[in-house]
Design a protein around this motif. Structure first.
Motif, PDB file in Angstrom:
ATOM      1  N   LEU A 175     -37.789   4.419 -10.542  1.00  0.00           N
ATOM      2  CA  LEU A 175     -37.181   5.307 -11.098  1.00  0.00           C
ATOM      3  C   LEU A 175     -35.711   5.720 -11.048  1.00  0.00           C
ATOM      4  CD1 LEU A 175     -38.732   7.160 -12.974  1.00  0.00           C
ATOM      5  CD2 LEU A 175     -38.211   9.158 -11.382  1.00  0.00           C
ATOM      6  N   ALA A 176     -35.158   5.466  -9.714  1.00  0.00           N
ATOM      7  CA  ALA A 176     -33.863   5.613  -9.352  1.00  0.00           C
ATOM      8  C   ALA A 176     -33.098   4.285 -10.095  1.00  0.00           C
ATOM      9  CB  ALA A 176     -33.420   5.519  -8.002  1.00  0.00           C
ATOM     10  N   GLY A 177     -33.673   3.270 -10.208  1.00  0.00           N
ATOM     11  CA  GLY A 177     -33.151   1.991 -10.693  1.00  0.00           C
ATOM     12  C   GLY A 177     -32.752   2.160 -12.148  1.00  0.00           C
ATOM     13  N   ILE A 178     -33.846   2.847 -12.969  1.00  0.00           N
ATOM     14  CA  ILE A 178     -33.930   3.266 -14.046  1.00  0.00           C
ATOM     15  C   ILE A 178     -32.895   4.153 -14.620  1.00  0.00           C
ATOM     16  CG2 ILE A 178     -35.189   3.823 -16.286  1.00  0.00           C
ATOM     17  CD1 ILE A 178     -37.504   2.530 -15.030  1.00  0.00           C
ATOM     18  N   GLU A 179     -32.946   5.374 -13.990  1.00  0.00           N
ATOM     19  CA  GLU A 179     -32.374   6.711 -14.271  1.00  0.00           C
ATOM     20  C   GLU A 179     -30.894   6.845 -13.659  1.00  0.00           C
ATOM     21  OE1 GLU A 179     -34.993   9.811 -13.582  1.00  0.00           O
ATOM     22  OE2 GLU A 179     -36.425   9.270 -15.244  1.00  0.00           O
ATOM     23  N   ARG A 180     -30.631   6.124 -12.827  1.00  0.00           N
ATOM     24  CA  ARG A 180     -29.501   6.405 -11.952  1.00  0.00           C
ATOM     25  C   ARG A 180     -28.382   5.186 -12.005  1.00  0.00           C
ATOM     26  NH1 ARG A 180     -31.228   8.704  -6.573  1.00  0.00           N
ATOM     27  NH2 ARG A 180     -28.906   8.802  -6.230  1.00  0.00           N
ATOM     28  N   PHE A 181     -29.044   3.942 -12.047  1.00  0.00           N
ATOM     29  CA  PHE A 181     -28.254   3.056 -11.662  1.00  0.00           C
ATOM     30  C   PHE A 181     -28.201   1.893 -12.766  1.00  0.00           C
ATOM     31  CE2 PHE A 181     -29.354   4.776  -7.554  1.00  0.00           C
ATOM     32  CZ  PHE A 181     -28.018   5.169  -7.278  1.00  0.00           C
ATOM     33  N   ASN A 182     -28.898   2.116 -13.990  1.00  0.00           N
ATOM     34  CA  ASN A 182     -28.901   1.259 -15.106  1.00  0.00           C
ATOM     35  C   ASN A 182     -29.303  -0.071 -15.026  1.00  0.00           C
ATOM     36  OD1 ASN A 182     -27.060   3.186 -16.224  1.00  0.00           O
ATOM     37  ND2 ASN A 182     -25.034   2.180 -15.757  1.00  0.00           N
ATOM     38  N   VAL A 183     -30.333  -0.191 -14.289  1.00  0.00           N
ATOM     39  CA  VAL A 183     -31.017  -1.579 -14.129  1.00  0.00           C
ATOM     40  C   VAL A 183     -31.608  -1.779 -15.131  1.00  0.00           C
ATOM     41  CG1 VAL A 183     -32.667  -2.707 -12.594  1.00  0.00           C
ATOM     42  CG2 VAL A 183     -31.013  -1.072 -11.561  1.00  0.00           C
ATOM     43  N   ASP A 184     -31.610  -2.959 -15.552  1.00  0.00           N
ATOM     44  CA  ASP A 184     -32.389  -3.684 -16.977  1.00  0.00           C
ATOM     45  C   ASP A 184     -33.654  -4.017 -16.583  1.00  0.00           C
ATOM     46  OD1 ASP A 184     -33.214  -4.905 -18.979  1.00  0.00           O
ATOM     47  OD2 ASP A 184     -31.410  -6.378 -19.103  1.00  0.00           O
ATOM     48  N   MET A 185     -34.737  -3.147 -16.786  1.00  0.00           N
ATOM     49  CA  MET A 185     -35.932  -3.440 -16.304  1.00  0.00           C
ATOM     50  C   MET A 185     -36.570  -4.402 -17.164  1.00  0.00           C
ATOM     51  SD  MET A 185     -36.548  -1.802 -13.410  1.00  0.00           S
ATOM     52  CE  MET A 185     -38.017  -2.031 -13.080  1.00  0.00           C
ATOM     53  N   ALA A 186     -36.291  -4.959 -18.143  1.00  0.00           N
ATOM     54  CA  ALA A 186     -36.598  -6.033 -19.010  1.00  0.00           C
ATOM     55  C   ALA A 186     -36.795  -7.552 -18.096  1.00  0.00           C
ATOM     56  CB  ALA A 186     -35.853  -6.421 -20.104  1.00  0.00           C
ATOM     57  N   LYS A 187     -35.921  -7.346 -16.967  1.00  0.00           N
ATOM     58  CA  LYS A 187     -35.891  -8.643 -16.010  1.00  0.00           C
ATOM     59  C   LYS A 187     -37.179  -8.391 -14.887  1.00  0.00           C
ATOM     60  CE  LYS A 187     -31.365  -8.244 -15.055  1.00  0.00           C
ATOM     61  NZ  LYS A 187     -30.189  -8.442 -14.448  1.00  0.00           N
TER      62      LYS A 187
END
Ligand SMILES: N[C@@H](CCC(=O)N[C@@H](CS)C(=O)NCC(=O)O)C(=O)O
Length: 218
Positions: A175-187
């Protein structure tokens, strides 16, 4: 004993991913607790009163009667032993070790590199523009490892069809990766699928940052 005196107390901050892990554990085990907010942005973690509870000045801290425990890994292990209802560690040794490994990738090799103190240091000593790229790099490195580690073991959840320790550490980090740090979860297809599974569980949802009493919108 006055009402509420024997309740567990959790020192927490709404956005703290380490506190989020323990909020999930307490919810899954059906343990009521008193939520004590520690505002990390206001520096309340550095107050002498809080540092008496945890000398390194981090949340979460759990108080259970006379017992004071800090560090989410230690708190998790304590809760698991003291409150064995809804076990969160598999009895199979290899699976248990896999849970420790996945949880530790999050708690030792990802989260410390995105901690408030580290981000503040980068902002001040390196450049404010380096904060997100730095964090993203380390989260993605950890996520790549987790995808490889878990691919042959995951079922509905990270290490099988039961929610276990690894899930409690993964959910807040994803969640932190998605909401705070713009991590591209498609990878990260496996972690994306797990994130969807977590969104179906009320114990995970209630533990989310925005649902805490100290969240700005609460
Ligand atoms: N290993 C510790 C790390 C705790 C930690 O880093 N907590 C963060 C919030 S997730 C914190 O309190 N940061 C305050 C600061 O950096 O000053 C744990 O798992 O509990």
């Amino acid at each position: 004993m006055a009402e509420g005196e024997n309740k567990l107390k959790l020192y927490s901050y709404w956005r703290s991913s380490c506190s989020f892990r323990i909020r999930i554990a307490l919810n899954l085990k059906g343990l009521e607790y008193q939520y004590i907010p520690v505002n990390l942005l206001k520096g309340e973690q550095f107050s002498p009163e809080f540092q008496k509870l945890n000398p390194i000045g981090y949340v979460p801290v759990l108080v259970d009667g006379d017992i004071i425990i800090s560090d989410s890994f230690a708190i998790f292990m304590y809760l698991e032993e003291k409150y064995p209802q809804h076990p969160l560690l598999p009895s199979d040794l290899a699976k248990k070790a896999l849970n420790f490994q996945a949880a530790n990738i999050v708690s030792s090799s990802i989260q410390p590199l995105q901690n408030l103190a580290v981000l503040k240091y980068i902002e001040e000593k390196v450049s404010p523009d380096e904060k997100i790229p730095w964090t993203k790099f380390h989260i993605e490195k950890g996520f790549e490892a987790l995808e490889k580690l878990l691919k042959d073991h995951a079922g509905e959840y990270a290490t099988g069809d039961e929610v276990s320790m690894a899930d409690l550490f993964l959910a807040p980090q994803i969640l932190a990766g998605i909401e705070r740090f713009n991590v591209d979860m498609a990878k990260f297809p496996l972690l994306s699928r797990l994130n969807e599974a977590y969104s179906e569980l009320p114990e995970f949802q209630n533990a989310k940052p925005e649902n805490q009493p100290d969240a700005p919108s609460a």
